[in-house]
Scaffold this motif. Structure first.
Motif, PDB file in Angstrom:
ATOM      1  N   ALA A  30       0.944  -1.028  -0.184  1.00  0.00           N
ATOM      2  CA  ALA A  30      -0.113   0.100  -0.121  1.00  0.00           C
ATOM      3  C   ALA A  30       0.772   1.153  -0.243  1.00  0.00           C
ATOM      4  N   VAL A  31       0.430   2.499  -0.337  1.00  0.00           N
ATOM      5  CA  VAL A  31       0.993   3.565  -0.235  1.00  0.00           C
ATOM      6  C   VAL A  31       0.213   4.769   0.607  1.00  0.00           C
ATOM      7  N   GLU A  32       1.036   5.610   1.342  1.00  0.00           N
ATOM      8  CA  GLU A  32       0.186   6.612   2.362  1.00  0.00           C
ATOM      9  C   GLU A  32      -0.271   7.684   1.315  1.00  0.00           C
ATOM     10  N   VAL A  33      -1.397   7.989   1.570  1.00  0.00           N
ATOM     11  CA  VAL A  33      -2.114   9.121   0.755  1.00  0.00           C
ATOM     12  C   VAL A  33      -1.523  10.407   0.896  1.00  0.00           C
ATOM     13  N   ASP A  34      -1.235  10.860   2.260  1.00  0.00           N
ATOM     14  CA  ASP A  34      -0.738  12.044   2.338  1.00  0.00           C
ATOM     15  C   ASP A  34      -0.382  12.195   4.092  1.00  0.00           C
ATOM     16  N   ALA A  35       0.845  12.296   4.297  1.00  0.00           N
ATOM     17  CA  ALA A  35       1.099  12.421   5.887  1.00  0.00           C
ATOM     18  C   ALA A  35       0.369  13.637   6.569  1.00  0.00           C
ATOM     19  N   LYS A  36      -0.254  14.626   5.876  1.00  0.00           N
ATOM     20  CA  LYS A  36      -1.086  15.621   6.644  1.00  0.00           C
ATOM     21  C   LYS A  36      -2.506  14.941   6.880  1.00  0.00           C
ATOM     22  N   ILE A  37      -2.911  14.269   5.786  1.00  0.00           N
ATOM     23  CA  ILE A  37      -4.114  13.678   6.176  1.00  0.00           C
ATOM     24  C   ILE A  37      -4.162  12.711   7.305  1.00  0.00           C
ATOM     25  N   SER A  38      -3.036  11.716   7.246  1.00  0.00           N
ATOM     26  CA  SER A  38      -2.746  10.723   8.498  1.00  0.00           C
ATOM     27  C   SER A  38      -2.937  11.527   9.806  1.00  0.00           C
ATOM     28  N   ALA A  39      -2.230  12.600   9.783  1.00  0.00           N
ATOM     29  CA  ALA A  39      -2.029  13.283  11.085  1.00  0.00           C
ATOM     30  C   ALA A  39      -3.447  13.946  11.494  1.00  0.00           C
ATOM     31  N   TRP A  40      -4.092  14.275  10.645  1.00  0.00           N
ATOM     32  CA  TRP A  40      -5.452  14.646  10.798  1.00  0.00           C
ATOM     33  C   TRP A  40      -6.453  13.643  11.628  1.00  0.00           C
ATOM     34  N   PHE A  41      -6.359  12.299  10.952  1.00  0.00           N
ATOM     35  CA  PHE A  41      -7.070  11.365  11.706  1.00  0.00           C
ATOM     36  C   PHE A  41      -6.029  10.903  13.008  1.00  0.00           C
TER      37      PHE A  41
END
Length: 267
Positions: free
Chosen positions: A102-113
């Motif tokens: 898999a690939v990470e979508v966006d580190a900022k979005i991961s941080a939001w969650f």
């Protein structure tokens, strides 16, 4: 007459679903269904089984973007393109016993969650070159794959089945508890669990395995909280095979194509 009455996708595994009037059937499942997933810092998937509050994240498709908000929070939403580009290095994640690239979508979005959930998570995407096979014991062909679903590309449940269950419960529940892709009207309660080959519209589907149910069905999806022992307690009295409570049927599609609500189901 058996007729398709609802179509649902769950773009991010274990988050709330989106009801559609039409969708594209792909080899992995419905288009955009469970192509994204939240994983912990060890790359292991998280779900409502341990984190019922995931039900409060609400996805919505706007043009070519997936927007995700939280039902109880006002700090806005996050969004990203549905046309995910593989511009980050793939890494291995685990869903059940499967290791999947898999690939990470966006580190900022991961941080939001992570900020909302209170622990570190990453939002990942299953790219086209990542293949996850269905359970080989139930495959129709060796090429049968799925997304980040629990095990199979599609799940169908009859409205008559839910109606019969609700007639046995003190407090009725909605179909959202069972997270199907397809709901249909007509026919007898639970008959879908013995379907082997049938068509929805012009597309052929194979019923491969009745769906074993878990504690996610006991979560109130509107509150994001466990709501007692139902419906598992009632289902266990008459819908049990071995140690598994069953409700609904897992499906594999013969080929890709388009489906619309109102399509006729032919056995």
């Amino acid at each position: 007459m058996l007729q398709l009455s609802e179509i649902w996708i769950y773009p991010v595994k274990s988050l709330a679903g989106i009801r559609l009037s039409a969708s594209k059937v792909t080899q992995r499942g419905l288009e955009f269904d469970r192509r994204w997933m939240l994983v912990d810092e060890n790359g292991i998937f998280i779900s409502q089984r341990e984190h019922p509050e995931l039900a409060l994240f609400q996805p919505k498709i706007i043009n070519d973007e997936l927007h995700i908000s939280h039902a109880n929070l006002l700090q806005g939403d996050v969004c990203f393109s549905l046309s995910q580009k593989n511009n980050t290095l793939p890494f291995e994640v685990m869903i059940w016993e499967d290791n999947v690239k898999a690939v990470e979508v966006d580190a900022k979005i991961s941080a939001w969650f992570s900020g909302i959930l209170g622990f570190s998570v990453r939002l990942v995407f299953m790219p086209e070159n990542s293949y996850r096979q269905v359970d080989r014991n139930y495959e129709v062909s060796p090429n049968d794959i799925t997304s980040f679903s629990d095990g199979f590309p599609f799940l169908i449940i009859g409205q008559a089945s839910l109606d019969d269950l609700n007639s046995r419960l003190d407090n009725t529940i909605t179909m959202k508890r069972f997270r199907p892709n397809f709901v249909f009207t007509g026919g007898e309660a639970y008959e879908e669990e013995i379907w082997k080959e049938f068509t929805i519209g012009s597309l052929v589907f194979y019923g491969v395995k009745p769906s074993g149910r878990c504690v996610v069905t006991t979560i109130n999806p509107e509150l994001g909280k466990f709501a007692g022992k139902e419906p598992l307690r009632t289902l266990s009295k008459y819908k049990k095979v071995g140690e598994k409570v069953i409700f609904g049927q897992n499906l594999i599609a013969q080929k890709e194509g388009d489906l619309v609500v109102g399509a006729i189901i032919s056995l």
